[in-house]
Design a protein around this motif. Structure first.
Motif, PDB file in Angstrom:
ATOM      1  N   THR A 372      -0.204 -14.025   3.238  1.00  0.00           N
ATOM      2  CA  THR A 372       0.380 -14.760   2.117  1.00  0.00           C
ATOM      3  C   THR A 372       0.403 -13.848   0.883  1.00  0.00           C
ATOM      4  OG1 THR A 372      -0.469 -16.851   2.984  1.00  0.00           O
ATOM      5  CG2 THR A 372       0.214 -16.806   0.670  1.00  0.00           C
ATOM      6  N   ILE A 373       1.592 -13.723   0.274  1.00  0.00           N
ATOM      7  CA  ILE A 373       1.762 -12.904  -0.929  1.00  0.00           C
ATOM      8  C   ILE A 373       2.079 -13.836  -2.093  1.00  0.00           C
ATOM      9  CG2 ILE A 373       3.003 -10.988  -1.993  1.00  0.00           C
ATOM     10  CD1 ILE A 373       3.795 -10.100   0.842  1.00  0.00           C
ATOM     11  N   LEU A 374       1.264 -13.792  -3.119  1.00  0.00           N
ATOM     12  CA  LEU A 374       1.459 -14.598  -4.324  1.00  0.00           C
ATOM     13  C   LEU A 374       1.850 -13.668  -5.472  1.00  0.00           C
ATOM     14  CD1 LEU A 374      -1.730 -16.834  -4.018  1.00  0.00           C
ATOM     15  CD2 LEU A 374       0.586 -17.387  -3.252  1.00  0.00           C
ATOM     16  N   TYR A 375       2.859 -14.057  -6.279  1.00  0.00           N
ATOM     17  CA  TYR A 375       3.296 -13.235  -7.405  1.00  0.00           C
ATOM     18  C   TYR A 375       4.061 -14.110  -8.404  1.00  0.00           C
ATOM     19  CZ  TYR A 375       7.844 -13.344  -5.046  1.00  0.00           C
ATOM     20  OH  TYR A 375       9.012 -13.755  -4.440  1.00  0.00           O
ATOM     21  N   THR A 376       4.293 -13.558  -9.578  1.00  0.00           N
ATOM     22  CA  THR A 376       5.055 -14.256 -10.620  1.00  0.00           C
ATOM     23  C   THR A 376       6.134 -13.327 -11.151  1.00  0.00           C
ATOM     24  OG1 THR A 376       3.569 -13.531 -12.387  1.00  0.00           O
ATOM     25  CG2 THR A 376       3.059 -15.624 -11.323  1.00  0.00           C
ATOM     26  N   ASP A 377       7.243 -13.925 -11.623  1.00  0.00           N
ATOM     27  CA  ASP A 377       8.296 -13.212 -12.345  1.00  0.00           C
ATOM     28  C   ASP A 377       8.817 -14.126 -13.437  1.00  0.00           C
ATOM     29  OD1 ASP A 377       9.828 -15.057 -11.019  1.00  0.00           O
ATOM     30  OD2 ASP A 377      10.830 -13.631  -9.714  1.00  0.00           O
ATOM     31  N   ASP A 378       9.986 -13.789 -14.005  1.00  0.00           N
ATOM     32  CA  ASP A 378      10.517 -14.590 -15.109  1.00  0.00           C
ATOM     33  C   ASP A 378      10.916 -16.001 -14.683  1.00  0.00           C
ATOM     34  OD1 ASP A 378      10.137 -12.528 -16.874  1.00  0.00           O
ATOM     35  OD2 ASP A 378      12.147 -11.705 -16.605  1.00  0.00           O
ATOM     36  N   TYR A 379      11.007 -16.252 -13.406  1.00  0.00           N
ATOM     37  CA  TYR A 379      11.350 -17.589 -12.916  1.00  0.00           C
ATOM     38  C   TYR A 379      10.121 -18.427 -12.602  1.00  0.00           C
ATOM     39  CZ  TYR A 379      16.199 -16.082 -12.433  1.00  0.00           C
ATOM     40  OH  TYR A 379      17.473 -15.615 -12.681  1.00  0.00           O
ATOM     41  N   GLY A 380       8.924 -17.832 -12.688  1.00  0.00           N
ATOM     42  CA  GLY A 380       7.708 -18.590 -12.432  1.00  0.00           C
ATOM     43  C   GLY A 380       6.896 -17.987 -11.302  1.00  0.00           C
ATOM     44  N   GLU A 381       6.053 -18.829 -10.672  1.00  0.00           N
ATOM     45  CA  GLU A 381       5.177 -18.396  -9.586  1.00  0.00           C
ATOM     46  C   GLU A 381       5.877 -18.576  -8.242  1.00  0.00           C
ATOM     47  OE1 GLU A 381       1.507 -20.441  -9.805  1.00  0.00           O
ATOM     48  OE2 GLU A 381       0.913 -19.572 -11.727  1.00  0.00           O
ATOM     49  N   HIS A 382       5.591 -17.623  -7.329  1.00  0.00           N
ATOM     50  CA  HIS A 382       6.211 -17.655  -6.007  1.00  0.00           C
ATOM     51  C   HIS A 382       5.174 -17.305  -4.953  1.00  0.00           C
ATOM     52  CE1 HIS A 382      10.133 -17.652  -8.073  1.00  0.00           C
ATOM     53  NE2 HIS A 382       9.612 -16.700  -8.835  1.00  0.00           N
ATOM     54  N   ALA A 383       5.449 -17.709  -3.722  1.00  0.00           N
ATOM     55  CA  ALA A 383       4.594 -17.387  -2.588  1.00  0.00           C
ATOM     56  C   ALA A 383       5.482 -17.153  -1.374  1.00  0.00           C
ATOM     57  CB  ALA A 383       3.606 -18.512  -2.304  1.00  0.00           C
ATOM     58  N   THR A 384       5.150 -16.099  -0.626  1.00  0.00           N
ATOM     59  CA  THR A 384       5.865 -15.814   0.613  1.00  0.00           C
ATOM     60  C   THR A 384       4.849 -15.581   1.717  1.00  0.00           C
ATOM     61  OG1 THR A 384       7.458 -14.345   1.697  1.00  0.00           O
ATOM     62  CG2 THR A 384       6.012 -13.358   0.039  1.00  0.00           C
ATOM     63  N   GLN A 385       5.165 -16.022   2.935  1.00  0.00           N
ATOM     64  CA  GLN A 385       4.240 -15.923   4.062  1.00  0.00           C
ATOM     65  C   GLN A 385       4.930 -15.257   5.247  1.00  0.00           C
ATOM     66  OE1 GLN A 385       2.789 -19.907   4.854  1.00  0.00           O
ATOM     67  NE2 GLN A 385       1.114 -19.687   3.406  1.00  0.00           N
ATOM     68  N   GLN A 386       4.119 -14.559   6.043  1.00  0.00           N
ATOM     69  CA  GLN A 386       4.619 -13.937   7.268  1.00  0.00           C
ATOM     70  C   GLN A 386       3.505 -13.920   8.312  1.00  0.00           C
ATOM     71  OE1 GLN A 386       6.750 -10.349   6.618  1.00  0.00           O
ATOM     72  NE2 GLN A 386       7.065  -9.908   8.792  1.00  0.00           N
ATOM     73  N   THR A 387       3.851 -14.267   9.569  1.00  0.00           N
ATOM     74  CA  THR A 387       2.886 -14.311  10.663  1.00  0.00           C
ATOM     75  C   THR A 387       2.808 -12.948  11.346  1.00  0.00           C
ATOM     76  OG1 THR A 387       3.345 -16.666  11.012  1.00  0.00           O
ATOM     77  CG2 THR A 387       2.267 -15.470  12.809  1.00  0.00           C
ATOM     78  N   LEU A 388       1.580 -12.447  11.515  1.00  0.00           N
ATOM     79  CA  LEU A 388       1.351 -11.133  12.117  1.00  0.00           C
ATOM     80  C   LEU A 388       0.297 -11.242  13.205  1.00  0.00           C
ATOM     81  CD1 LEU A 388       1.242  -9.078   8.802  1.00  0.00           C
ATOM     82  CD2 LEU A 388       3.194  -9.277  10.355  1.00  0.00           C
ATOM     83  N   ASN A 389       0.089 -10.132  13.947  1.00  0.00           N
ATOM     84  CA  ASN A 389      -0.901 -10.094  15.017  1.00  0.00           C
ATOM     85  C   ASN A 389      -1.750  -8.835  14.880  1.00  0.00           C
ATOM     86  OD1 ASN A 389      -0.378 -12.469  16.584  1.00  0.00           O
ATOM     87  ND2 ASN A 389       1.521 -11.503  17.287  1.00  0.00           N
ATOM     88  N   LEU A 390      -3.040  -8.973  15.233  1.00  0.00           N
ATOM     89  CA  LEU A 390      -3.950  -7.841  15.284  1.00  0.00           C
ATOM     90  C   LEU A 390      -4.509  -7.757  16.703  1.00  0.00           C
ATOM     91  CD1 LEU A 390      -5.421  -5.633  13.608  1.00  0.00           C
ATOM     92  CD2 LEU A 390      -7.284  -7.271  13.306  1.00  0.00           C
ATOM     93  N   ILE A 391      -4.308  -6.624  17.374  1.00  0.00           N
ATOM     94  CA  ILE A 391      -4.724  -6.455  18.765  1.00  0.00           C
ATOM     95  C   ILE A 391      -5.979  -5.586  18.798  1.00  0.00           C
ATOM     96  CG2 ILE A 391      -4.068  -5.550  21.024  1.00  0.00           C
ATOM     97  CD1 ILE A 391      -1.173  -6.147  20.310  1.00  0.00           C
ATOM     98  N   VAL A 392      -7.037  -6.117  19.431  1.00  0.00           N
ATOM     99  CA  VAL A 392      -8.308  -5.409  19.584  1.00  0.00           C
ATOM    100  C   VAL A 392      -8.476  -5.081  21.068  1.00  0.00           C
ATOM    101  CG1 VAL A 392     -10.807  -5.512  19.270  1.00  0.00           C
ATOM    102  CG2 VAL A 392      -9.278  -6.616  17.610  1.00  0.00           C
ATOM    103  N   ALA A 393      -8.629  -3.787  21.373  1.00  0.00           N
ATOM    104  CA  ALA A 393      -8.745  -3.342  22.759  1.00  0.00           C
ATOM    105  C   ALA A 393     -10.190  -3.487  23.248  1.00  0.00           C
ATOM    106  CB  ALA A 393      -8.287  -1.891  22.886  1.00  0.00           C
ATOM    107  N   GLU A 394     -10.361  -3.471  24.583  1.00  0.00           N
ATOM    108  CA  GLU A 394     -11.686  -3.580  25.187  1.00  0.00           C
ATOM    109  C   GLU A 394     -12.481  -2.310  24.921  1.00  0.00           C
ATOM    110  OE1 GLU A 394     -13.667  -4.286  29.620  1.00  0.00           O
ATOM    111  OE2 GLU A 394     -11.505  -4.048  29.359  1.00  0.00           O
ATOM    112  N   SER A 395     -13.750  -2.482  24.659  1.00  0.00           N
ATOM    113  CA  SER A 395     -14.618  -1.340  24.416  1.00  0.00           C
ATOM    114  C   SER A 395     -14.852  -0.595  25.721  1.00  0.00           C
ATOM    115  CB  SER A 395     -15.967  -1.808  23.851  1.00  0.00           C
ATOM    116  OG  SER A 395     -16.843  -0.724  23.689  1.00  0.00           O
ATOM    117  N   ASN A 396     -14.617   0.695  25.829  1.00  0.00           N
ATOM    118  CA  ASN A 396     -14.722   1.502  27.041  1.00  0.00           C
ATOM    119  C   ASN A 396     -16.051   2.270  27.021  1.00  0.00           C
ATOM    120  OD1 ASN A 396     -14.325   2.956  29.328  1.00  0.00           O
ATOM    121  ND2 ASN A 396     -12.349   3.842  28.707  1.00  0.00           N
TER     122      ASN A 396
END
Length: 425
Positions: A372-396
């Motif tokens: 989630t990214i929160l920011y403001t400009d001359d039009y006011g406050e805004h928020a944008t969201q994006q879904t991501l993934n984090l992959i954790v490998a098996e410990s060898n």
């Protein structure tokens, strides 16, 4: 007997040539000042106001006149003269209009006492420009209609004398004249690169018709360009009538933020063919908008294994046209411990900034999370969201066992060699 015509003497031909050239030079000397004076820009009285409209004998009041330039472009002037000794003549190229320099403006009372009525060395007035001047007057003791004159002296150009009717408690009505009022409707804000519409409404609030109305729309900056015509013509506008003009403009993507002016010059005539000019300014609010997105995602180490720490760096970029202020980033829904918020501050258009999150992995698998990214400009406050993934490998653990075995073998060999050498000794 036939007589032969006498041959022309060289002296006679020379005198005729000199006489021709002399006459041409005289014509040049006469025409050059006239042409220069005709082409030099001057000013006109585009409007006037007498306050109060009807004065009592001995009362004080004011006369305000608006002076406007007659030039249409501020360029230099030139005069080309060619002499043809065969037939004689003068060739002139019309002088391009330039700024008019006002040396002085006076008010000649013509029966009205002028209390303050002199302006000296005012300076230049450019194309499309106008400004008001105010004079204080005192009405005479006798009733009637008086016509004090405004005298304007313009350097190297024809002067102006304009009568202003002043009613001193007279029952006779003054000459009716038109009075145009300009109303404009503009958008609350315009993004650089967008098109926008402006509505101009011309209303005649005077008591006489305005005729031969020409409207010129001139954007003062290349960041704004009109999509339709820049010139409009209205044949007549009766008292109380109005005319609506719909204008469309385009903006450049690199248009500077702020209030950009658009000049509207209106020229018209009254019933007695008196010329009037009004200049209105339309302020266009150019307001940029910030747009936030993800530029890149990087992890350190690049291969994440279970049980190891990881630094997740997400670079956030501003693809908009205005500064993004108070930029913050947070990750949610991630079942891994660590810091999950980052503050980036202000990001200018075309730039990016890093949001760094330090995490501790516990087990292998795929971990979805939401940025989630929160920011403001001359039009006011805004928020944008994006879904991501984090992959954790098996410990060898195989490499660690191999390393431990190798170390143990080296140690055994070293002990064996040491023991053999001791035995020999």
């Amino acid at each position: 007997m036939v007589r032969k015509p006498a041959a022309a003497s060289p002296g006679g031909t020379g005198r005729r040539t000199i006489g021709c050239i002399s006459r041409v030079l005289i014509v040049m000397l006469v025409l050059i000042p006239a042409i220069a004076a005709a082409e030099a820009p001057t000013v006109i009285v585009s409007n006037y106001t007498v306050t109060p409209a009807i004065l009592m004998p001995g009362d004080e009041g004011t006369i305000t006149v608006v002076l406007a330039s007659t030039a249409s472009a501020a360029t230099g002037s030139a005069l080309n003269v060619r002499v043809d000794t065969g037939a004689g003549g003068v060739n002139t190229s019309p002088a391009a209009p330039s700024n008019a320099y006002i040396e002085n403006v006076l008010l000649n009372g013509k029966g009205v006492e002028v209390l303050t009525g002199s302006y000296q060395d005012i300076g230049e007035i450019g194309p499309g420009q106008s400004f008001p001047l105010t004079f204080r007057i005192r009405a005479p003791g006798e009733e009637g209609i008086y016509f004090p004159e405004v005298w304007v002296r313009v350097r190297d150009a024809a002067g102006v004398r304009y009568p202003i009717p002043v009613n001193v408690n007279s029952a006779y009505a003054l000459i009716k004249k038109p009075a145009l009022r300009v109303e404009r409707t503009v958008p609350a804000s315009v993004d650089p690169g967008d098109s926008f519409n402006v509505t101009l409404t011309l209303q005649n609030e005077g008591r006489a018709s305005a005729s031969d109305i020409s409207v010129n729309v001139n954007a003062t900056s290349s960041a704004i360009t009109p999509k339709n015509s820049e010139n409009y013509y209205i044949p007549e506008l009766p008292p109380g009538a109005e005319s609506v003009l719909n204008l469309t403009f385009e903006t450049d993507t690199n248009a500077p933020l702020g209030l950009e002016p658009v000049l509207v010059t209106i020229d018209y005539q009254s019933a007695d063919l008196a010329a009037f000019r009004q200049v209105a300014t339309i302020g266009i609010p150019i307001v940029g908008r910030a747009e936030m997105g993800i530029a890149s995602i990087r992890t350190e180490p690049s291969r994440i294994t279970a049980g190891s720490p990881v630094d997740l760096t997400i670079r956030i970029e501003n693809t908009g046209t205005a500064n993004a202020k108070s930029v913050r980033a947070a990750i949610g829904g991630l079942s891994l411990p660590g810091t999950k918020e980052a503050f980036l501050g202000t990001i200018e258009p075309g730039n990016d900034g890093p949001a760094v999150f330090s995490l501790q992995t516990g087990r292998e698998g795929e971990f979805p999370y939401t940025l989630t990214i929160l920011y403001t400009d001359d039009y006011g406050e805004h928020a944008t969201q994006q879904t991501l993934n984090l992959i954790v490998a098996e410990s060898n653990s195989v490499p660690a066992l191999i390393i431990a075995a190798a170390v143990l073998i080296v140690a055994i060999v070293a002990v064996a060699l040491w023991y053999r050498r001791r035995k020999r000794e």
